[in-house]
Scaffold this motif. Sequence first.
Motif, PDB file in Angstrom:
ATOM      1  N   ILE A 186       0.872  -1.172   0.000  1.00 53.63           N
ATOM      2  CA  ILE A 186       0.000   0.000   0.000  1.00 53.63           C
ATOM      3  C   ILE A 186       0.910   1.223   0.000  1.00 53.63           C
ATOM      4  CG2 ILE A 186      -1.507   1.404   1.452  1.00 53.63           C
ATOM      5  CD1 ILE A 186      -3.061  -1.042   2.169  1.00 53.63           C
ATOM      6  N   THR A 188       1.327   5.357   0.304  1.00 53.11           N
ATOM      7  CA  THR A 188       0.653   6.550   0.837  1.00 53.11           C
ATOM      8  C   THR A 188       1.435   7.805   0.478  1.00 53.11           C
ATOM      9  OG1 THR A 188       1.843   6.536   2.957  1.00 53.11           O
ATOM     10  CG2 THR A 188      -0.146   5.186   2.794  1.00 53.11           C
ATOM     11  N   VAL A 239      -5.003  -5.517   4.729  1.00 56.91           N
ATOM     12  CA  VAL A 239      -5.050  -4.504   3.671  1.00 56.91           C
ATOM     13  C   VAL A 239      -6.377  -3.750   3.731  1.00 56.91           C
ATOM     14  CG1 VAL A 239      -5.207  -4.169   1.174  1.00 56.91           C
ATOM     15  CG2 VAL A 239      -3.443  -5.674   2.123  1.00 56.91           C
ATOM     16  N   ARG A 243      -7.013   0.281   4.431  1.00 61.83           N
ATOM     17  CA  ARG A 243      -7.781   1.156   3.530  1.00 61.83           C
ATOM     18  C   ARG A 243      -8.675   2.096   4.337  1.00 61.83           C
ATOM     19  NH1 ARG A 243      -9.551  -3.598   0.462  1.00 61.83           N
ATOM     20  NH2 ARG A 243      -8.058  -4.046  -1.192  1.00 61.83           N
ATOM     21  N   ILE A 250      -3.973   7.027   0.951  1.00 63.82           N
ATOM     22  CA  ILE A 250      -3.568   5.953   0.028  1.00 63.82           C
ATOM     23  C   ILE A 250      -3.755   6.398  -1.399  1.00 63.82           C
ATOM     24  CG2 ILE A 250      -4.113   3.617  -0.769  1.00 63.82           C
ATOM     25  CD1 ILE A 250      -4.922   2.942   2.106  1.00 63.82           C
ATOM     26  N   GLU A 253      -2.292   0.647  -4.579  1.00 59.83           N
ATOM     27  CA  GLU A 253      -2.009  -0.654  -3.956  1.00 59.83           C
ATOM     28  C   GLU A 253      -1.321  -1.532  -4.986  1.00 59.83           C
ATOM     29  OE1 GLU A 253      -5.277  -2.635  -2.165  1.00 59.83           O
ATOM     30  OE2 GLU A 253      -6.116  -0.809  -1.286  1.00 59.83           O
TER      31      GLU A 253
END
Length: 253
Positions: A186, A188, A239, A243, A250, A253
């Motif tokens: 993920i 960010t 995950v 989220r 985010i 992914e």
Amino acid sequence: MHIQAELISIGNELLSGQTLNTHGRDLGTALSTIGLHLSRDTTIGDDIPTIGSAIKEALARVDLVFVSGGLGPTIDDITRDALAELLQRKIILDSATVKKIETSFETKGRKMSLAATRQAQVLEGADVLNNSVGHAPGQRIETDEEKTLFVLPGPPNEFNAILNEEILPGLKLRYSDIKPLVIRFIRTQGIGESDIVTILEKAHFQPPEVDLGFYPGNGRVKIRLSSTADHEDRVLAAVAELRTLLADFIFSE
């Protein structure tokens, strides 16, 4: 089954910063695709006692040890000598490799030198692994303690050619019952690593059986979630929770 491997890279040029060592990255990536784990990456200089002790210690810890570098034709290429001393084996010439080197020289209109044949030296009893892009072959050595030692040349193109063409296919068969790790990322932006940790701690985010890694850089933070194949559901659940916790930050992914 949790099989771990170690890498020992040999070369003064690596320690001095003259050469970038990419072997750990390449080996770690390759092993993870078949469910094996690179647990340690050590870089040492061209010194026989140091090489010998590093390999001996690695063989005591793990089942698979990879050694790179020091297989060329020059006087500082002493990996074979260190291995011969450690394992109490003779150094012999591999006739097929001698012929290959000779042919390579002939195609370039040159005569093979005596120094060049040094690259054809292998340890007695080793399985010789073809080097499709260079002269010095790789070697697979099974020790008396049922450990496996892989010896590879240092140049990255040669290291990776032998790894991908000669070693990985055999390891896939040998450990066919091991499944690759499940890995998700993920990414960010707009939030720092410490702020992410604060949010996760407040939410008591500690997914069981899932390893977490945080990799900040260029104003972004990449979060790595990984586990064994039988825990894929836990990775996916983690995950999904991220989220929600990091929804405003985010971007992929």
